[in-house]
Design an enzyme around this catalytic site. Structure first.
Site, short mmCIF file in Angstrom:
data_model
loop_
_atom_site.label_atom_id
_atom_site.label_comp_id
_atom_site.label_asym_id
_atom_site.label_seq_id
_atom_site.Cartn_x
_atom_site.Cartn_y
_atom_site.Cartn_z
N ASP A 169 -38.29 32.97 -65.55
CA ASP A 169 -38.98 31.92 -66.48
C ASP A 169 -38.34 31.43 -67.46
OD1 ASP A 169 -41.75 30.81 -67.77
OD2 ASP A 169 -40.95 32.26 -69.34
N ALA A 170 -38.33 30.26 -67.87
CA ALA A 170 -37.25 29.57 -68.93
C ALA A 170 -36.26 30.18 -69.31
CB ALA A 170 -38.50 29.43 -70.08
N GLU A 216 -36.38 28.77 -63.55
CA GLU A 216 -37.12 27.67 -64.38
C GLU A 216 -36.26 26.91 -65.49
OE1 GLU A 216 -41.03 26.52 -66.85
OE2 GLU A 216 -40.23 28.50 -67.02
#
Length: 883
Positions: A540-541, A577
């Site tokens: 994520d991110a 991501e």
């Protein structure tokens, strides 16, 4: 029975099958070595040994001599119709009491009478005399007609009310069909139960080892049980489920090693043999046996750490030894799998384990010891799904079904298989607070969220997916830790003093004492891949995973995942991501291979901005049709990496043209994601913001684009249910801050009359299981697109090297042209119009000779042309030009 074994038993009793279990497998050198170790350990620990076999006495004696088996005090033979006691002379003497017991069972029809009744059946032939017994009648028959013969014998038994049962099998060596008749209810398990009862022993004092269906009854009788590694996985699964359904804890060991070595492994687990020293130090609680666990926690900010094993309102305290590195370690007896525990810090603060494998009562409650070897995997032949074949379906476990669990999700896998997806990406499952959460507030990174089920339920989901040929990817969060239940900082410097994220403190990957934090994250990533057999991770991110050191944590994660793929022989995917094109991650660096893929949302947001110019679901600006054309041509609009230091991605059209652009086949791209839907204040889906016709036309481009396609749950049938952002915190002030902060994060939206993230209705509205509200036409369209995509991959035309894109700005038509082998073309024509232009008239456009798909039913076609409606996509194939 006299001279029963109870008086001479030390640590317990090992009752074991012989063939495929205790007897070494042919050519297995390790089995033979372990047989000697096992014999020595059983003797040292005064363990009573009982053979439980289908063999007759002479065959058992032959096996004992031939394989130099350890001495057994008792023998259950002839498929449970005989029990023998070993005499001081070494001979085995029948136990008369058991013979009398069986005589009573068959008093109405002795074995000789039964033989006379069955011998006339054509195709049955008696086995050799040594294979018969006073309570066992055995026949050969043609294996091809085995089932038919069993039915004929059963009919005869029913007609005469004969007090016998049938056991049948195929001899693995000769291929003969085998039929045994035994007194009704008698089996190896029955004989063992009789022996245990008459020896005045407790069931839990017995360890039984087996490998085949003939051992099933004994393996599920309530004894401590060992299923050796060479046993069929369906048997292991049956035994596991029976133990689970009965509520038995710590009575089953699924050995990884085969036959003899598996028996030794199980004996070590159940304390009949000395356990080996652990080969590696793992974070958290690692069970060493059924009643001993090793604990390891990094807590440099604490003087003392003790483990409290909780038992209701009371608990036993065990101090851990502090290492110079700040780790506290120690073994605790009487703490096995399923034991609940807490750490007591400096004799004062009671906290769950930072590396807890399960939090049954949530983020503030005690942790639970989990046995990583307890699940009966059946995916031993699974190798994964190649990157080029990925078609990803993103889902949230809690909202995917009404039940919101892994087990209920298994029930919907068949429809995903029919849809054609090849991978499922699960939103984060790490334990987060409350009754529901998107998953990005996880605080116990090793623990499966308790509302979804137990760790084994997640494993069952993955196993079921693999059985259907579907890979499973997991979304993991390493840029921050959630705000409630986050106790890491009380143990050590887990958080950075120099970096922050939009969601709170960043993890300490480059500051003082950062090495244990890096280990914590890398071990977590590999934990999911190895222990849960996952096929990849979505980080994520990653632009908020701040690390100024070399190599970075992203580099080390990439290497660790690659090493795991090599060691397991499985295809593993590591996806970052980035939201935009991150050329650095997609390019191999010194000492670090390229990432498999990145999440790139440029095409998706360009589609949104073209249809809805006034809607913004991201902090980047997208400019409608021109950006959509650019995204189709290059795969992205923005390139670079956002950071908290102020850097931001740049538009591609504002940068110098460079060679070696990333291949769009390494981009994960979708028409919708959890973010695109959830970032809308009402959680609306694209068909609700535009139209179903627009979704169909846009899906024709995204699913036939050469990138890795992603669907968000419910998209395929235009689900009515929204997917708004939802949370459930116990801390009221925190919950209020989240409710207010959501509006501040996206100030461009109108937030009036919107359910707050903390309301129960917000979560329940997101459930997308209702069959009654599904658009069957949309579902059929998605199946057709996915099928065509797979055809394009197989035929070789669906790739970036064979693709050209074009945009007719006047007519709002977007083209993808793919060159086929031999010179033909596959052409995707999508006429996408904004919500303000849906009344525009059809336009007449040329199409190829073969119309493959049309999002509008029964399109008007003649003379090689088609009337292209607003929000209409057609896919056609043209033949090579003639020369």
């Amino acid at each position: 029975m006299t001279d029963h074994p109870a008086a001479g038993v030390g640590l317990g009793v090992l009752a074991t099958d012989l063939d495929g279990t205790l007897i070494p497998l042919e050519g297995n050198v390790q089995n033979r070595a372990d047989l000697q170790v096992l014999a020595t350990q059983l003797e040292l620990n005064a363990v009573q040994l009982v053979y439980v076999t289908g063999r007759h006495l002479a065959s058992v004696v032959e096996a004992i001599d031939g394989f130099q088996l350890p001495t057994a005090g008792w023998l259950i033979a002839d498929v449970g119709t005989s029990i023998y006691k070993r005499q001081v002379t070494g001979e085995f003497q029948p136990v008369e009491a058991y013979q009398r017991h069986q005589e009573q069972l068959i008093a109405s029809m002795p074995i000789d009478v039964l033989r006379q009744r069955l011998e006339p059946i054509e195709g049955l032939s008696l086995q050799e005399p040594e294979k018969q017994g006073p309570f066992k009648l055995s026949f050969y028959t043609d294996a091809a007609d085995l089932d038919g013969q069993v039915e004929r014998v059963r009919w005869q038994l029913d007609q005469t009310h004969a007090p016998y049962s049938i056991i049948h099998s195929v001899d693995p060596f000769s291929g003969d069909g085998l039929i045994d008749l035994l007194p009704a209810g008698v089996s190896k398990a029955h004989a063992l139960a009789w022996w245990v009862q008459n020896s005045h022993l407790r069931d839990q004092g017995i360890v039984f080892a087996g490998d085949s269906g003939n051992d099933l009854a004994a393996l599920t009788a309530g004894y401590r049980s060992i299923v050796v590694g060479n046993a069929d996985r369906s048997l292991a699964k049956q035994v596991y489920q029976a133990h689970r359904d009965s509520g038995w804890e710590n009575r089953l060991y699924l050995a990884r090693a085969q036959a003899t070595s598996g028996v030794l492994e199980g004996c070590r687990w159940f304390g009949l043999a000395e356990p080996p020293e652990p080969t590696e130090e793992r974070l958290g609680a690692t069970p060493l046996s059924h009643n001993e666990t090793r604990f390891c926690v990094w807590a440099p900010r604490r003087r003392t750490v003790a483990v409290r094993i909780t038992e209701g309102a009371t608990g036993r305290l065990h101090g851990l030894r502090r290492q110079d590195s700040g780790y506290f370690t120690g073994n605790v007896s009487e703490a096995g799998p399923n034991s609940r525990y807490e750490y007591v810090l400096d004799d004062r603060d009671v906290r769950p384990d930072p590396a807890s494998r399960y939090q049954p009562d949530g983020v503030h409650g005690p942790s639970q010891v989990v046995d990583p070897r307890a699940f009966p995997w059946t995916d031993q032949n699974w190798k994964g799904v190649a990157k080029r074949d990925l078609i990803i379906y993103e889902l949230h476990v809690g909202a995917f079904t009404l039940g919101g669990t892994f087990q209920s999700a298994i029930e919907r896998l068949e429809e995903l298989l029919e849809l054609g997806v090849t991978a499922i990406e699960i939103m984060p499952v790490a334990q987060s607070p409350g009754r529901w959460n998107w998953g990005y507030d996880g605080v116990d990174l090793f623990a499966v969220r308790n509302t979804y089920g137990e760790p084994d339920d997640f494993k069952a989901f993955v196993d079921a997916c693999h059985a259907m040929g579907i890979a499973v990817l997991l979304d993991v969060v390493y840029n921050h830790i959630g705000p409630e239940g986050n106790y890491l900082g009380e143990f050590g410097p887990y958080f950075s003093s120099r970096h922050r994220t939009p969601w709170g403190e960043a993890l300490n990957f480059d500051g003082p004492q950062s090495e244990p934090v890096r280990r914590f994250v890398i071990e977590n990533a590999i934990f999911w891949l190895e222990e849960f057999h996952l096929d990849g991770l979505r980080l994520d991110a990653v632009h908020f995973i701040q690390d100024n050191s070399e190599p970075t944590i992203l580099d080390e994660l990439r290497l660790a995942v690659l090493e795991t793929a090599q060691s397991t022989g499985r295809t593993l995917h590591l996806i970052a991501e980035t939201n935009v094109c991150d050329q650095e991650l997609l390019t191999a660096q010194p000492g670090r291979p390229a990432y498999d893929a990145v999440w790139c949302d440029c095409l998706m947001h360009s589609i949104y901005s073209h249809a809805l110019p006034d809607l913004r679901l991201t902090n980047r600006e997208y400019r409608g049709a021109s950006d959509l054309a650019g995204a189709l041509r290059h795969g992205y609009v923005y390139v670079g990496r956002q950071s908290t230091q102020g850097s931001a991605p740049q538009r591609r059209d504002q940068l110098p043209v460079e060679s070696g652009e990333p291949n769009a086949e390494s981009f994960v791209m979708g028409l919708q994601t959890h973010d695109s839907v959830g970032n809308h204040p009402h959680g609306k889906r694209i068909h609700q913001l535009t139209s179903k016709a627009f979704q169909k036309a846009a899906a024709g481009m995204t699913l036939l684009y050469p990138s890795i396609p992603l669907l968000f749950m419910g998209e395929e049938f235009a689900a009515d249910s929204p997917f708004p952002f939802f949370t459930d915190f116990h801390d009221v002030r925190l919950q209020q801050a989240i409710d207010q902060g959501r509006a501040r994060e996206y100030p461009q939206h109108v937030w009036g009359n919107v359910l707050s993230p903390s309301e129960a209705q917000t979560f329940y509205s997101a459930k997308c299981h209702d069959n009654g509200s599904r658009d069957r036409e949309m579902l059929s369209w998605y199946r057709e697109l996915i099928s065509l995509r797979k055809q394009g991959i197989a035929e070789g035309w669906l790739n970036t090297a064979r693709m050209q894109s074009e945009h007719d700005a006047d007519l709002n038509i977007f083209y993808l042209r793919f060159t086929c082998d031999g010179g033909g073309l596959i052409v995707v024509q999508a006429r996408l119009t904004s919500t303000a232009q849906t009344t525009a008239q059809p336009v007449r456009r040329p199409v190829g000779e073969t119309l493959l798909l049309s999002s509008e039913p029964n399109p008007r076609t003649d003379d090689g042309h088609i009337d292209l409606q607003c929000n209409h996509v057609v896919i056609s194939r043209s033949r090579p030009a003639s020369h």
